[in-house]
Design a protein around this motif. Structure first.
Motif, PDB file in Angstrom:
ATOM      1  N   UNK A   1       0.846  -1.194   0.000  1.00  0.00           N
ATOM      2  CA  UNK A   1       0.000   0.000   0.000  1.00  0.00           C
ATOM      3  C   UNK A   1       0.885   1.251   0.000  1.00  0.00           C
ATOM      4  N   UNK A   2       0.704   2.173  -0.955  1.00  0.00           N
ATOM      5  CA  UNK A   2       1.555   3.377  -0.997  1.00  0.00           C
ATOM      6  C   UNK A   2       1.209   4.351   0.126  1.00  0.00           C
ATOM      7  N   UNK A   3       2.184   5.153   0.520  1.00  0.00           N
ATOM      8  CA  UNK A   3       1.965   6.153   1.572  1.00  0.00           C
ATOM      9  C   UNK A   3       0.899   7.170   1.187  1.00  0.00           C
ATOM     10  N   UNK A   4       0.687   7.347  -0.117  1.00  0.00           N
ATOM     11  CA  UNK A   4      -0.287   8.332  -0.593  1.00  0.00           C
ATOM     12  C   UNK A   4      -1.735   7.855  -0.475  1.00  0.00           C
ATOM     13  N   UNK A   5      -1.946   6.612  -0.060  1.00  0.00           N
ATOM     14  CA  UNK A   5      -3.304   6.068   0.022  1.00  0.00           C
ATOM     15  C   UNK A   5      -4.146   6.925   0.975  1.00  0.00           C
ATOM     16  N   UNK A   6      -5.293   7.393   0.514  1.00  0.00           N
ATOM     17  CA  UNK A   6      -6.106   8.352   1.275  1.00  0.00           C
ATOM     18  C   UNK A   6      -6.553   7.802   2.629  1.00  0.00           C
ATOM     19  N   UNK A   7      -6.913   6.548   2.653  1.00  0.00           N
ATOM     20  CA  UNK A   7      -7.394   5.976   3.912  1.00  0.00           C
ATOM     21  C   UNK A   7      -6.252   5.793   4.899  1.00  0.00           C
ATOM     22  N   UNK A   8      -5.083   5.371   4.407  1.00  0.00           N
ATOM     23  CA  UNK A   8      -3.920   5.244   5.280  1.00  0.00           C
ATOM     24  C   UNK A   8      -3.534   6.612   5.840  1.00  0.00           C
ATOM     25  N   UNK A   9      -3.592   7.642   5.007  1.00  0.00           N
ATOM     26  CA  UNK A   9      -3.298   8.997   5.470  1.00  0.00           C
ATOM     27  C   UNK A   9      -4.284   9.441   6.561  1.00  0.00           C
ATOM     28  N   UNK A  10      -5.562   9.117   6.383  1.00  0.00           N
ATOM     29  CA  UNK A  10      -6.579   9.471   7.380  1.00  0.00           C
ATOM     30  C   UNK A  10      -6.242   8.861   8.739  1.00  0.00           C
ATOM     31  N   UNK A  11      -5.903   7.589   8.737  1.00  0.00           N
ATOM     32  CA  UNK A  11      -5.618   6.915  10.006  1.00  0.00           C
ATOM     33  C   UNK A  11      -4.347   7.473  10.657  1.00  0.00           C
ATOM     34  N   UNK A  12      -3.362   7.785   9.844  1.00  0.00           N
ATOM     35  CA  UNK A  12      -2.118   8.346  10.389  1.00  0.00           C
ATOM     36  C   UNK A  12      -2.358   9.749  10.972  1.00  0.00           C
TER      37      UNK A  12
END
Length: 459
Positions: free
Chosen positions: A81-92
């Motif tokens: 999963x790339x760092x730019x993934x919107x959902x991953x960014x939300x959780x971070x």
């Protein structure tokens, strides 16, 4: 996060074979399980039937409400999963507890006795074999597997009583460094994932570090003559294995009339007349490793013998779709040169006098760039090779790296051609085959059911 606090788990990339096994674990514990994946697959649809809430659009608004509670939701993601993934960014951005899949498995190996299988190749079959032997024995086990077991129709085994857990230890992105094995098999250390490691030396060093993580009083069962160093903590027992020699090995091998039987030689107790439920020559060696770890865990001779005889194999691992005197069709996930070499060698042992054709889809531009000569050497054991374009997975194209690199280095005299994946079905419709194997870890396998129907209709 304290495990007792967790009420929901959200998976970014839930459809991956390893991720889905962990999702099933949390579903079985009664937690809310949600997730994202790029496209629906049979695996994600099955997870939805089992209770997971899954969506296929990269959209924060689609995340289930329960999975948006920072205090009680664990987020699990894969390195793909790339760092730019919107959902991953939300959780971070909202300070959720976020762990890689391997970190979750690492926690489980510290809570239970981890029986882990690492190696460039052979680990899915060996771990699934070991899990089946253990599960049908008096010991039982939990298991998180890298393939769908044909015995159970799943990549996850749950036990209410056993404190053993069988895990496939993945070296990609150094994921296996999160584990704390009680015992581990190391099947092979042929360099791979050089896009991650950079050099062969760094790859081998990663395995050396992995051996440091074995728990005291545990065991290392390592394939004989591997090119790697070890650094074991005090109290760890060390054993070697192979098909023909080592502390654990096979003797009196009989391959006849579609069956394979051998005697299992062990420093603990030798076991006579072990029959392979999936009679493929490479499974002799895989079986030796699986039985070694199960025997060290406490399985009896009868349990080893019954487990091996009833082992049904793994989807896409030397997976027969048609098996008659007139025609053989199988699918094999082999995508590293050594895996293809072993697959081709097993086919040659089983079908000495028959015409063997492979349709091979190379996996990753970097792997093709690094090993094109080795791919050509391995495939050259066969009579005919049909290459498709490279499956990119997570990579961008590399100039000059195409299937032509392999094609040009196949042995003189071999039948060969390059086609696009879209041309494969028409190619199959237009000609006959004797033994046909579909090779690779990409999406060519999606065509296998249609290929099987076409060829079956002729029978």
């Amino acid at each position: 996060m304290d495990c007792k606090q967790i009420k929901a788990v959200y998976f970014i990339g839930i459809g991956g074979i390893g991720m889905s096994a962990i999702a099933r674990y949390f579903i079985s514990r009664g937690l809310v399980v949600g997730g994202y994946d790029k496209t629906p697959t049979p695996l994600t649809l099955q997870l939805e039937k089992e209770g997971a809430v899954i969506h296929y659009e990269e959209n924060v608004d689609e995340i289930p409400h329960t999975c948006k509670k920072q205090e009680t939701c664990l987020v699990v993601y894969t390195p793909a999963i790339p760092d730019s993934h919107k959902e991953l960014q939300f959780f971070r951005q909202n300070n959720f507890c976020i762990e890689k899949r391997a970190q979750v498995l690492g926690t489980l190996t510290r809570q239970m006795r981890g029986l882990c299988v690492a190696g460039t190749h052979g680990k899915t079959t060996t771990s699934t074999m070991c899990a089946h032997i253990m599960h049908q024995s008096h010991l039982d086990c939990n298991a998180f597997l890298g393939g769908i077991s044909k015995n159970y129709g799943t990549n996850y085994i749950l036990s209410a009583n056993s404190d053993y857990v069988v895990i496939e230890a993945d070296e990609f992105d150094r994921s296996f460094h999160h584990l704390s094995p009680f015992m581990t098999v190391i099947t092979s250390t042929d360099p791979d994932h050089l896009d991650i490691y950079g050099t062969k030396e760094a790859y081998l060093e990663s395995f050396r570090h992995y051996t440091e993580l074995i728990q005291p009083e545990g065991a290392l069962i390592i394939h004989k003559n591997l090119e790697m160093k070890e650094n074991l903590v005090a109290g760890v027992r060390r054993y070697e294995y192979s098909r023909d020699e080592g502390d654990f090995h096979a003797e009196n091998i009989r391959i006849e009339h579609g069956t394979i039987t051998f005697d299992f030689v062990s420093p603990i107790e030798c076991v006579k007349n072990v029959e392979l439920g999936q009679p493929i020559p490479i499974n002799i060696e895989n079986g030796v490793a699986a039985m070694a770890m199960a025997q060290l865990a406490g399985c009896t001779a009868d349990e080893l013998r019954i487990g091996m005889k009833t082992y049904g194999g793994v989807d896409r691992r030397f997976d027969f779709k048609i098996k008659t005197d007139r025609l053989v069709l199988l699918s094999d996930y082999a995508h590293h040169p050594k895996e293809i070499y072993q697959s081709a060698r097993s086919l040659r042992e089983l079908y000495k006098d028959r015409h063997i054709t492979a349709i091979f889809q190379p996996h990753l531009y970097t792997r093709t760039r690094d090993f094109y000569q080795d791919f050509a050497d391995a495939l050259s054991q066969l009579d005919e090779v049909i290459l498709t374009e490279i499956y990119p997975a997570r990579e961008q194209p590399i100039e000059g790296v195409t299937s032509q690199l392999i094609y040009d280095r196949l042995r003189p005299g071999i039948e060969k051609q390059i086609v696009s994946k879209d041309q494969v079905i028409d190619l199959v419709k237009g000609r006959s085959f004797d033994v046909l194997v579909i090779l690779g870890a990409g999406d060519l396998d999606n065509l296998v059911p249609q290929i099987a129907r076409i060829l079956q209709a002729r029978l």
